[in-house]
Design an enzyme around this catalytic site. Sequence first.
Site, PDB file in Angstrom:
ATOM      1  N   TRP A   1       0.842  -1.197   0.000  1.00 31.99           N
ATOM      2  CA  TRP A   1       0.000   0.000   0.000  1.00 31.99           C
ATOM      3  C   TRP A   1       0.879   1.251   0.000  1.00 31.99           C
ATOM      4  O   TRP A   1       1.990   1.240   0.527  1.00 31.99           O
ATOM      5  CB  TRP A   1      -0.965   0.012   1.184  1.00 31.99           C
TER       6      TRP A   1
ATOM      7  N   GLU B   1       6.435   9.812  13.650  1.00 34.57           N
ATOM      8  CA  GLU B   1       6.706   9.090  12.406  1.00 34.57           C
ATOM      9  C   GLU B   1       7.583   9.911  11.458  1.00 34.57           C
ATOM     10  O   GLU B   1       8.456   9.368  10.778  1.00 34.57           O
ATOM     11  CB  GLU B   1       5.387   8.743  11.713  1.00 34.57           C
TER      12      GLU B   1
ATOM     13  N   GLU C   1       8.567   2.360   6.604  1.00 36.53           N
ATOM     14  CA  GLU C   1       8.124   3.270   7.651  1.00 36.53           C
ATOM     15  C   GLU C   1       7.823   4.667   7.099  1.00 36.53           C
ATOM     16  O   GLU C   1       6.954   5.370   7.617  1.00 36.53           O
ATOM     17  CB  GLU C   1       9.202   3.374   8.740  1.00 36.53           C
TER      18      GLU C   1
ATOM     19  N   HIS D   1       4.243   5.969   6.596  1.00 34.45           N
ATOM     20  CA  HIS D   1       3.344   6.250   7.716  1.00 34.45           C
ATOM     21  C   HIS D   1       3.182   7.752   7.941  1.00 34.45           C
ATOM     22  O   HIS D   1       2.063   8.271   8.008  1.00 34.45           O
ATOM     23  CB  HIS D   1       3.873   5.591   8.992  1.00 34.45           C
TER      24      HIS D   1
ATOM     25  N   GLU E   1       8.603  -0.908  18.558  1.00 31.46           N
ATOM     26  CA  GLU E   1       7.649  -1.248  17.503  1.00 31.46           C
ATOM     27  C   GLU E   1       6.330  -1.739  18.096  1.00 31.46           C
ATOM     28  O   GLU E   1       5.251  -1.434  17.572  1.00 31.46           O
ATOM     29  CB  GLU E   1       8.238  -2.311  16.572  1.00 31.46           C
TER      30      GLU E   1
ATOM     31  N   THR F   1       4.459   1.291  19.347  1.00 30.46           N
ATOM     32  CA  THR F   1       3.883   2.023  18.225  1.00 30.46           C
ATOM     33  C   THR F   1       2.627   1.328  17.718  1.00 30.46           C
ATOM     34  O   THR F   1       1.629   1.976  17.393  1.00 30.46           O
ATOM     35  CB  THR F   1       4.911   2.137  17.087  1.00 30.46           C
TER      36      THR F   1
ATOM     37  N   ASP G   1       1.528  -2.616   9.926  1.00 30.61           N
ATOM     38  CA  ASP G   1       2.943  -2.530   9.553  1.00 30.61           C
ATOM     39  C   ASP G   1       3.839  -2.633  10.782  1.00 30.61           C
ATOM     40  O   ASP G   1       4.845  -3.360  10.790  1.00 30.61           O
ATOM     41  CB  ASP G   1       3.226  -1.190   8.865  1.00 30.61           C
ATOM     42  N   GLU G   2       3.476  -1.887  11.816  1.00 32.52           N
ATOM     43  CA  GLU G   2       4.292  -1.884  13.032  1.00 32.52           C
ATOM     44  C   GLU G   2       4.314  -3.272  13.663  1.00 32.52           C
ATOM     45  O   GLU G   2       5.334  -3.698  14.216  1.00 32.52           O
ATOM     46  CB  GLU G   2       3.764  -0.861  14.042  1.00 32.52           C
TER      47      GLU G   2
ATOM     48  N   HIS H   1       6.798  -5.309  11.748  1.00 40.44           N
ATOM     49  CA  HIS H   1       8.156  -4.895  12.102  1.00 40.44           C
ATOM     50  C   HIS H   1       8.521  -5.338  13.525  1.00 40.44           C
ATOM     51  O   HIS H   1       9.683  -5.683  13.798  1.00 40.44           O
ATOM     52  CB  HIS H   1       8.290  -3.384  11.966  1.00 40.44           C
TER      53      HIS H   1
END
Length: 382
Positions: free
Chosen positions: A73, A116, A154, A157, A207, A210, A239-240, A243
Site C-alpha cells: 500500500w 513518524e 516506515e 506512515h 515497535e 507504536t 505494519d508496526e 516490524h
Amino acid sequence: MRATMTTTTTTTRATMTTRAATTRTKAVSSPRILVSGDAMRGLSAKRAEVIEDMGAFAAGELSGLLKDPNTNWQPQDYLPDPSSVDFLDEVAEIRKRAANIPDDLFVVLVGDMITEEALPTYMNMLNTLEGTADLTGADDTPWAQWTRKWTAEENRHGDLMNKYLWCTGKVNMKPVETTIQKLIGSGMNPKTDNNPYLGFVYTSFQERATKISHGNTARLAKEAGDPAFAKMCGIIAADEGRHEIAYQRIIDEVLKRDPDGAVLAFADMMEKQITMPAHMMCDGQHKDRTGRDLFNDFAAVAERTGVYTGHDYADIMDHLIKRWDIEHLQGLSGEAAAAQEYLMKQPNRIRKLVDFAAKKAAKKPPAKETFSWIYDRPVSIN
C-alpha cells in the site's frame, strides 16, 4: 518507529524508582550515542561473531518480512486524488468527518505523526549499531539492506498521516512542521550504546509500543465517526506489528547463540528505560509559555485518552519476557541469572508504581493546556 509513541510521565517516574533500587553491570561496554562519560569500546569479539553469524538469517527470514513496494500500500491509496474532478468534494468530506474528532485525539494523532516524520533520526540510530550499520549508505550487506528497506516502509506512515491531517483543516501545520524540523535536528538518545544487542531490544519494544498506539487511535477515530482515518491508523498499526515481529526474531537468534548476552542486554535496556523516539520534541513555544516540555504534555494526553499508558509499558515488558521465554532459560552465568531474576519482577513492580502514581494524580485539580498544533485550543492534560 515511532509512532510510536511515548512513555508517560507516570511510567517514567515509576521506572526511575525501580531503576534506583537496582544496580547491575551493563550488558556490553560500548559507546553510547549522545551520552557522555562512556569509554569508546565496542562489542566483544564473541558478540561481534554472533552478529556476523546472523547474516544468513538477516538475508533470509528477516528480509522475508518486508513487502514488495510494487504491491504494498502507498499513501495515495487512502487520500483524495488531486487529478479527480471530485477532489474538492473528497476533501470536504474529510473535513466534515474531522469535525467530530475531539481535540485531545487530534493532539495524539499529531504527536504520532510527528514521531513518524522524524524517521531520519531512527535510521541514524540503527546505523550507529556495530556490525549491522550501513557504512557507506549503499552497502549490500543483509543488515544494511534491511535498515534501508525498513526505513522505506516506515516512511509511508508519516506521509499518509501528514497529508490526511492537512486535509482536515483542524491542524495548524506551520507549528507542526516546526516541531518536526526541530525534532529531527535534536536527534534522540535511545541509550543503545552503539550495541546491536541493545538496539534490537529497543526496537522490539518500540515497535510494539507504536503498534499499540496506532491501534488505539484507530479505535478512537472510529468511535468519533471517522472510519477512513481509523482504517489508516489500522494499516499503519499492522505494519508496526510486522516490524515488531522482525525485531523480536532478531533477539530470538541472539538467544540461540548468546543467551547470557541477550538477557543482559534486555535487562540493561529495561533498567535504563525505553526512551521514546519523540522525547525531544519542541515547537519553540510550548515550554516558554507553560514551563513544561511539550513531550510531557503530549504524553499526558495520550495517557488520559488511553492511547498509550503506563500499563501498556508494563504489558510490553511482560510480553517480551514471555515472547523470549526468559523465565525458563537455563544454564545462564551468575550475572545473567541475576538479570533474569530482575526482569521477572519488573512488570508487576511497574504496574504497582503506575497505580500509586495514578491515585496521587487523581487528587490533583483538573488542568487544561493549549497546543499550538491545534490552533491553541485547550485540552485536558490530567
